[in-house]
Design a protein around this motif. Sequence first.
Motif, PDB file in Angstrom:
ATOM      1  N   SER A  58     -27.141  10.272  -9.279  1.00 41.09           N
ATOM      2  CA  SER A  58     -27.471   9.524  -8.070  1.00 41.09           C
ATOM      3  C   SER A  58     -27.873  10.465  -6.944  1.00 41.09           C
ATOM      4  O   SER A  58     -27.617  11.675  -6.975  1.00 41.09           O
ATOM      5  CB  SER A  58     -26.275   8.676  -7.627  1.00 41.09           C
ATOM      6  N   ILE A 118     -14.782   6.338   0.034  1.00 39.76           N
ATOM      7  CA  ILE A 118     -15.878   5.445   0.437  1.00 39.76           C
ATOM      8  C   ILE A 118     -15.315   4.068   0.796  1.00 39.76           C
ATOM      9  O   ILE A 118     -15.649   3.494   1.840  1.00 39.76           O
ATOM     10  CB  ILE A 118     -16.924   5.345  -0.688  1.00 39.76           C
ATOM     11  N   ILE A 156     -24.885   4.759   2.720  1.00 38.37           N
ATOM     12  CA  ILE A 156     -23.967   5.154   1.644  1.00 38.37           C
ATOM     13  C   ILE A 156     -24.225   4.312   0.393  1.00 38.37           C
ATOM     14  O   ILE A 156     -24.233   4.837  -0.732  1.00 38.37           O
ATOM     15  CB  ILE A 156     -22.499   5.033   2.106  1.00 38.37           C
ATOM     16  N   VAL A 161     -27.323   5.827  -1.415  1.00 38.52           N
ATOM     17  CA  VAL A 161     -27.237   7.076  -2.181  1.00 38.52           C
ATOM     18  C   VAL A 161     -26.332   6.956  -3.403  1.00 38.52           C
ATOM     19  O   VAL A 161     -26.466   7.754  -4.344  1.00 38.52           O
ATOM     20  CB  VAL A 161     -26.785   8.265  -1.303  1.00 38.52           C
ATOM     21  N   ILE A 162     -25.410   5.974  -3.417  1.00 40.92           N
ATOM     22  CA  ILE A 162     -24.564   5.843  -4.619  1.00 40.92           C
ATOM     23  C   ILE A 162     -25.173   4.891  -5.645  1.00 40.92           C
ATOM     24  O   ILE A 162     -24.712   4.832  -6.782  1.00 40.92           O
ATOM     25  CB  ILE A 162     -23.127   5.389  -4.274  1.00 40.92           C
ATOM     26  N   PHE A 185     -24.303  15.357  -1.209  1.00 35.71           N
ATOM     27  CA  PHE A 185     -22.944  15.909  -1.237  1.00 35.71           C
ATOM     28  C   PHE A 185     -23.023  17.424  -1.394  1.00 35.71           C
ATOM     29  O   PHE A 185     -22.208  18.159  -0.817  1.00 35.71           O
ATOM     30  CB  PHE A 185     -22.138  15.288  -2.372  1.00 35.71           C
ATOM     31  N   LEU A 202     -22.113  11.163   5.800  1.00 32.45           N
ATOM     32  CA  LEU A 202     -20.996  11.817   5.111  1.00 32.45           C
ATOM     33  C   LEU A 202     -20.035  12.440   6.128  1.00 32.45           C
ATOM     34  O   LEU A 202     -18.807  12.348   5.978  1.00 32.45           O
ATOM     35  CB  LEU A 202     -21.512  12.873   4.139  1.00 32.45           C
ATOM     36  N   ILE A 235     -28.226  10.869   5.919  1.00 36.93           N
ATOM     37  CA  ILE A 235     -27.175  10.870   4.895  1.00 36.93           C
ATOM     38  C   ILE A 235     -26.122  11.921   5.231  1.00 36.93           C
ATOM     39  O   ILE A 235     -24.908  11.674   5.109  1.00 36.93           O
ATOM     40  CB  ILE A 235     -27.746  11.114   3.486  1.00 36.93           C
ATOM     41  N   LEU A 294     -26.495  10.647  -4.195  1.00 41.19           N
ATOM     42  CA  LEU A 294     -25.305  11.206  -3.555  1.00 41.19           C
ATOM     43  C   LEU A 294     -25.085  12.646  -3.987  1.00 41.19           C
ATOM     44  O   LEU A 294     -24.625  13.477  -3.185  1.00 41.19           O
ATOM     45  CB  LEU A 294     -24.066  10.365  -3.890  1.00 41.19           C
TER      46      LEU A 294
END
Length: 555
Positions: free
Chosen positions: A46, A516, A360, A363-364, A52, A227, A223, A48
Amino acid sequence: MMTASPSQKASEKKRINNFLLPLVRQVSNNILNTTDAGVFSDSQYSLLLTFFGQFNDHDVTFTAASPSIRSFSNGLNCVESCEKSDPCIPIPIPPSDPRLPSNKDSCIHAFRSAPVCGTGYSAYNFGGEPNKREQINARTAFLDLSQVYGSEDQLALFLRDLKSDGGLLRVNTKYKDNGRELLPFDPLNANMCATRRRITSNSNAKEVPCFLAGDSRVAENLILTSLHTMFLREHNRLARQLKKLNPHWDGETLYQEARKIMGAYTQVFMFRDYLPHILGADMVRTQLGCYPGYDPNVDPSIANVFATAAFRFGHLTVQPLLPRLDANNKEHSQFPSVPLFKAFFAPWRIVFEGGIDPLIRGVINRPAKLNVQNHMMVDALRERLFQFVRKLALDLGSLNMQRGRDHGLPGYNAWRGFCGLSQPKNQAELVQVLNNTELASKLLQFYGTPDNIDIWLGGVAEPFVPGGRVDPLFACLITKQFQRLRQGDRLWHENPGVFTPRQRAALSNANLPRIICDNTGITSVPSDPFNIVSNNNPIILCKDIQSLNLAAWKE
């Protein structure tokens, strides 16, 4: 059109291994270039995973820029001149470049990284002779969420809410996100994030300042900001829970204990969840393995090649669009997905366009870009980087190579030798390493020899290790760095005495889906948010996800 100075031309004619180094922008145009339509999406991971990685990179690396952007010898401004004069290192734009018709300058403006005091020519200031220039890491090397808390005492103190005795981090006093906390605004009167009117062409649109966090890059993209916001909320959630558990604890104790738990989070998430996706499960098992214990003789400092090249592989996994999804994980009707180039330094989108939840969710539930050898870097990074805050948009690929040269990083083969890998000497051997005849031919057309290939470019050009998303060279360099980060950290969460056995057991069950769920309005998440949703990675309800058991912290 401005021309290069004689000294610049002379320096660019210096031969290395009997070949001239190519212009980084020319390499970027011919090797990295792709269109949005040519982007391949990752079938496994993903988006994320991409961000991350950036979020945690900002925990351990920040190369300080030159404190002056004017030439030391003649006072020229580095963002106005194309003359190469320390600290100005302009990136020449080659003939027939698509930038030229709209660019009256002949360069992309750039300047050097700051030297450590007493290194390079700064040695003159200390009565010495010029020596090897070293660069500065302005972050603590440890995995401790310093991007949330700050790496300097003064900033760390300013980020705290000292008006209460709850151990909380400071939050925004003007705006909320559907009732949830937002990051505080940066008190400095800077216009970096005043992009709303420029992007929307609405001269009456309300602007907001940049957000403030432990790392100054917090507002770089939406993003990253999201985070930061999520982990700020998690600190405050933990502090409030610990206060209920231990009403007698004062604010200092609550802050330090919550921060300590948060530092353990990032260590668990990086080693258990993130690195196996990047390096491949086999390499993590054989090269990183179980925690070997603290070794005071291990230097955890960040290697220049890690910060400047290896951990920049993620630039090739960024999609040209930042997805924003609604509660059904569909395109958000009110706040649709944002082109990446319109998401740089745009905190107003979080304040006025639905907060962090749609981002969020995006991105997931949406894939990362796959780094494909003939479709490497999207135009948002190569042609339109920081378009609304710069006189001339930057090219991230060119900057990566230019920075590697500024830092004096050895070439591709030197690092392959360092990692015990083969060192291709000709096209046939390079084809064997890259498994791509056309790419090998192009690289040698520009560099002449594999020895001269810029290390960042060589690393992102190689095929992936099994199960990972980096090549064997970067897998080696990243693994070595994380080995040292863990073993040289006296306060690593698994080191006996840092946490109690019960606390360590609780922390081993900490998970990103729960963070999350606890800090957004999202009610369901993929079991592994770094993987795209599939039969093996189903969406699960937040109510079914285990929470961190804080009972072990009851005093």
